[in-house]
Write a protein that holds these residues in place. Structure first.
Motif, PDB file in Angstrom:
ATOM      1  N   MET A  48       0.818  -1.211   0.000  1.00  0.00           N
ATOM      2  CA  MET A  48       0.000   0.000   0.000  1.00  0.00           C
ATOM      3  C   MET A  48       0.852   1.263   0.000  1.00  0.00           C
ATOM      4  N   LYS A  49       2.179   1.109   0.000  1.00  0.00           N
ATOM      5  CA  LYS A  49       3.034   2.292  -0.054  1.00  0.00           C
ATOM      6  C   LYS A  49       2.891   3.046  -1.365  1.00  0.00           C
ATOM      7  N   LYS A  50       2.370   2.373  -2.399  1.00  0.00           N
ATOM      8  CA  LYS A  50       2.154   3.037  -3.678  1.00  0.00           C
ATOM      9  C   LYS A  50       0.992   4.023  -3.616  1.00  0.00           C
ATOM     10  N   LEU A  51       0.151   3.890  -2.616  1.00  0.00           N
ATOM     11  CA  LEU A  51      -1.016   4.754  -2.478  1.00  0.00           C
ATOM     12  C   LEU A  51      -0.648   6.007  -1.702  1.00  0.00           C
ATOM     13  N   SER A  52      -1.269   7.128  -2.077  1.00  0.00           N
ATOM     14  CA  SER A  52      -0.981   8.403  -1.419  1.00  0.00           C
ATOM     15  C   SER A  52      -1.945   8.636  -0.269  1.00  0.00           C
ATOM     16  N   GLU A  53      -1.708   9.696   0.470  1.00  0.00           N
ATOM     17  CA  GLU A  53      -2.561  10.040   1.600  1.00  0.00           C
ATOM     18  C   GLU A  53      -4.001  10.268   1.162  1.00  0.00           C
ATOM     19  N   GLY A  54      -4.165  10.877  -0.012  1.00  0.00           N
ATOM     20  CA  GLY A  54      -5.511  11.155  -0.513  1.00  0.00           C
ATOM     21  C   GLY A  54      -6.321   9.909  -0.802  1.00  0.00           C
ATOM     22  N   ASP A  55      -5.643   8.792  -1.089  1.00  0.00           N
ATOM     23  CA  ASP A  55      -6.350   7.546  -1.376  1.00  0.00           C
ATOM     24  C   ASP A  55      -7.050   6.977  -0.146  1.00  0.00           C
ATOM     25  N   PHE A  56      -6.665   7.429   1.047  1.00  0.00           N
ATOM     26  CA  PHE A  56      -7.244   6.941   2.295  1.00  0.00           C
ATOM     27  C   PHE A  56      -8.139   7.987   2.967  1.00  0.00           C
ATOM     28  N   ALA A  57      -8.409   9.092   2.269  1.00  0.00           N
ATOM     29  CA  ALA A  57      -9.036  10.259   2.904  1.00  0.00           C
ATOM     30  C   ALA A  57     -10.366   9.945   3.585  1.00  0.00           C
ATOM     31  N   VAL A  58     -11.187   9.111   2.980  1.00  0.00           N
ATOM     32  CA  VAL A  58     -12.510   8.816   3.539  1.00  0.00           C
ATOM     33  C   VAL A  58     -12.390   8.148   4.910  1.00  0.00           C
ATOM     34  N   LEU A  59     -11.292   7.420   5.117  1.00  0.00           N
ATOM     35  CA  LEU A  59     -11.109   6.706   6.381  1.00  0.00           C
ATOM     36  C   LEU A  59     -10.837   7.648   7.543  1.00  0.00           C
ATOM     37  N   ARG A  60     -10.620   8.931   7.265  1.00  0.00           N
ATOM     38  CA  ARG A  60     -10.454   9.908   8.348  1.00  0.00           C
ATOM     39  C   ARG A  60     -11.797  10.291   8.964  1.00  0.00           C
ATOM     40  N   GLY A  61     -12.887   9.850   8.354  1.00  0.00           N
ATOM     41  CA  GLY A  61     -14.222  10.233   8.813  1.00  0.00           C
ATOM     42  C   GLY A  61     -14.461  10.048  10.300  1.00  0.00           C
ATOM     43  N   PRO A  62     -14.165   8.847  10.853  1.00  0.00           N
ATOM     44  CA  PRO A  62     -14.400   8.652  12.292  1.00  0.00           C
ATOM     45  C   PRO A  62     -13.584   9.591  13.173  1.00  0.00           C
ATOM     46  N   PHE A  63     -12.429  10.039  12.675  1.00  0.00           N
ATOM     47  CA  PHE A  63     -11.605  10.975  13.437  1.00  0.00           C
ATOM     48  C   PHE A  63     -12.135  12.399  13.287  1.00  0.00           C
ATOM     49  N   GLU A  64     -12.571  12.740  12.076  1.00  0.00           N
ATOM     50  CA  GLU A  64     -13.117  14.082  11.838  1.00  0.00           C
ATOM     51  C   GLU A  64     -14.389  14.309  12.644  1.00  0.00           C
ATOM     52  N   SER A  65     -15.195  13.278  12.793  1.00  0.00           N
ATOM     53  CA  SER A  65     -16.432  13.410  13.558  1.00  0.00           C
ATOM     54  C   SER A  65     -16.180  13.388  15.067  1.00  0.00           C
ATOM     55  N   GLY A  66     -14.994  12.959  15.473  1.00  0.00           N
ATOM     56  CA  GLY A  66     -14.676  12.842  16.890  1.00  0.00           C
ATOM     57  C   GLY A  66     -15.062  11.511  17.496  1.00  0.00           C
ATOM     58  N   ARG A  67     -15.709  10.655  16.700  1.00  0.00           N
ATOM     59  CA  ARG A  67     -16.177   9.375  17.229  1.00  0.00           C
ATOM     60  C   ARG A  67     -15.013   8.494  17.681  1.00  0.00           C
ATOM     61  N   GLN A  68     -13.881   8.592  16.963  1.00  0.00           N
ATOM     62  CA  GLN A  68     -12.711   7.805  17.333  1.00  0.00           C
ATOM     63  C   GLN A  68     -11.559   8.705  17.770  1.00  0.00           C
ATOM     64  N   SER A  69     -11.897   9.752  18.487  1.00  0.00           N
ATOM     65  CA  SER A  69     -10.862  10.600  19.065  1.00  0.00           C
ATOM     66  C   SER A  69     -10.182   9.841  20.203  1.00  0.00           C
ATOM     67  N   PRO A  70      -8.947  10.202  20.560  1.00  0.00           N
ATOM     68  CA  PRO A  70      -8.262   9.504  21.659  1.00  0.00           C
ATOM     69  C   PRO A  70      -9.060   9.510  22.960  1.00  0.00           C
ATOM     70  N   SER A  71      -9.738  10.619  23.257  1.00  0.00           N
ATOM     71  CA  SER A  71     -10.509  10.672  24.506  1.00  0.00           C
ATOM     72  C   SER A  71     -11.692   9.714  24.480  1.00  0.00           C
ATOM     73  N   ASN A  72     -12.393   9.632  23.339  1.00  0.00           N
ATOM     74  CA  ASN A  72     -13.521   8.697  23.236  1.00  0.00           C
ATOM     75  C   ASN A  72     -13.047   7.248  23.284  1.00  0.00           C
ATOM     76  N   MET A  73     -11.934   6.965  22.630  1.00  0.00           N
ATOM     77  CA  MET A  73     -11.415   5.598  22.674  1.00  0.00           C
ATOM     78  C   MET A  73     -10.892   5.257  24.064  1.00  0.00           C
ATOM     79  N   GLY A  74     -10.358   6.268  24.771  1.00  0.00           N
ATOM     80  CA  GLY A  74      -9.946   6.036  26.146  1.00  0.00           C
ATOM     81  C   GLY A  74     -11.124   5.669  27.030  1.00  0.00           C
ATOM     82  N   ALA A  75     -12.250   6.377  26.853  1.00  0.00           N
ATOM     83  CA  ALA A  75     -13.461   6.060  27.614  1.00  0.00           C
ATOM     84  C   ALA A  75     -13.978   4.671  27.242  1.00  0.00           C
ATOM     85  N   THR A  76     -13.872   4.322  25.962  1.00  0.00           N
ATOM     86  CA  THR A  76     -14.298   2.996  25.506  1.00  0.00           C
ATOM     87  C   THR A  76     -13.463   1.901  26.155  1.00  0.00           C
TER      88      THR A  76
END
Length: 263
Positions: free
Chosen positions: A1-29
């Motif tokens: 997957m090193k051939k893929l750029s950062e933009g190829d994974f952009a959608v996967l940032r969704g849980p982080f952008e929404s805060g659902r998988q922020s470090p604090s929420n995962m810590g509480a989990t």
């Protein structure tokens, strides 16, 4: 997957952008799952007096030590002073904990429950059941991972892609995940037929204690490839991590690798 750029994974940032998988929420989990993991292991231990599953005591013993390590680490990585400095390890721990709860514990409880209802040649019957269900689980994981990789190479996880626009759409999700769903459905049909043919007395309790946990087991293996790819992104791209103030780092930061703000 090193051939893929950062933009190829952009959608996967969704849980982080929404805060659902922020470090604090995962810590509480992780803190919450300390209790859940302990409770599920106790249920496994409670089954030992009745189950005829081969090597049940050894399985519960090994799983105890594995769970105990995860419980201790979960307590450590639920502390902000720790998880903001080690976000990647925290995410890896979240993967292990969710797999331990939804895959390992549920699977153990399901086969122990089945063994309570079958007494003639339990080794033969249960080994067949175990082999078949683990095989279906492995196939689901492999097919899902290959499909996920192919979608990445086609640009399906770039911003503005159809998957970005319709990621929550049920119909699109079913269509794109059809191979894995077919394997899981075939596995469930096998389980039901197996119960009908081999267990003396079928009741709703047995169905709930065997079929439902195996369904959860298949589902969590279906989710695992995406979890692993996101973990890969956290190690490769700074933009999948947070600063110490809890803010998601922006995209296109240039160099890949470890973070000054949270390794």
């Amino acid at each position: 997957m090193k051939k893929l750029s950062e933009g190829d994974f952009a959608v996967l940032r969704g849980p982080f952008e929404s805060g659902r998988q922020s470090p604090s929420n995962m810590g509480a989990t992780l803190f919450l799952f300390v209790l859940i993991q302990s409770l599920l292991w106790y249920l496994e231990f409670d089954f030992l007096d009745n189950t005829t599953y081969p090597n049940a005591k050894e399985i519960v013993t090994y799983h105890f030590w594995f769970t105990a390590v995860l419980v201790v680490l979960s307590l450590i990585y639920s502390v902000p002073a720790v998880f903001y400095r080690s976000q990647k390890v925290q995410y890896l721990l979240v993967i292990l904990v969710t797999q331990n709860v939804a895959a390992v514990s549920t699977y153990i409880l399901s086969v122990f429950s089945l063994a309570e209802s079958y007494y003639e040649r339990p080794e033969v019957m249960l080994n067949t059941f175990t082999t078949a269900t683990l095989l279906f689980g492995a196939l689901i994981f492999i097919v899902t991972f290959v499909r996920f990789y192919l979608l990445l190479t086609k640009g399906e996880f770039k911003k503005g892609s159809k998957r970005d626009l319709f990621r929550g759409d049920l119909e699109a999700g079913i269509k794109s995940n059809l191979p894995s769903i077919m394997i899981g459905s075939t596995g469930l049909v096998f389980i039901i037929l197996f119960l009908v043919r081999n267990v003396q007395e079928i009741n709703m309790d047995l169905i709930m204690l065997v079929v439902l946990p195996i369904l959860i087991f298949f589902t969590i293996l279906f989710v695992l490839p995406e979890q692993l790819v996101i973990l890969y992104c956290k190690y490769r791209f700074k933009s999948f991590n947070f600063d110490r103030d809890g803010n998601l780092l922006p995209e296109d930061l240039g160099a890949e690798g470890n973070l000054k703000h949270g390794n």
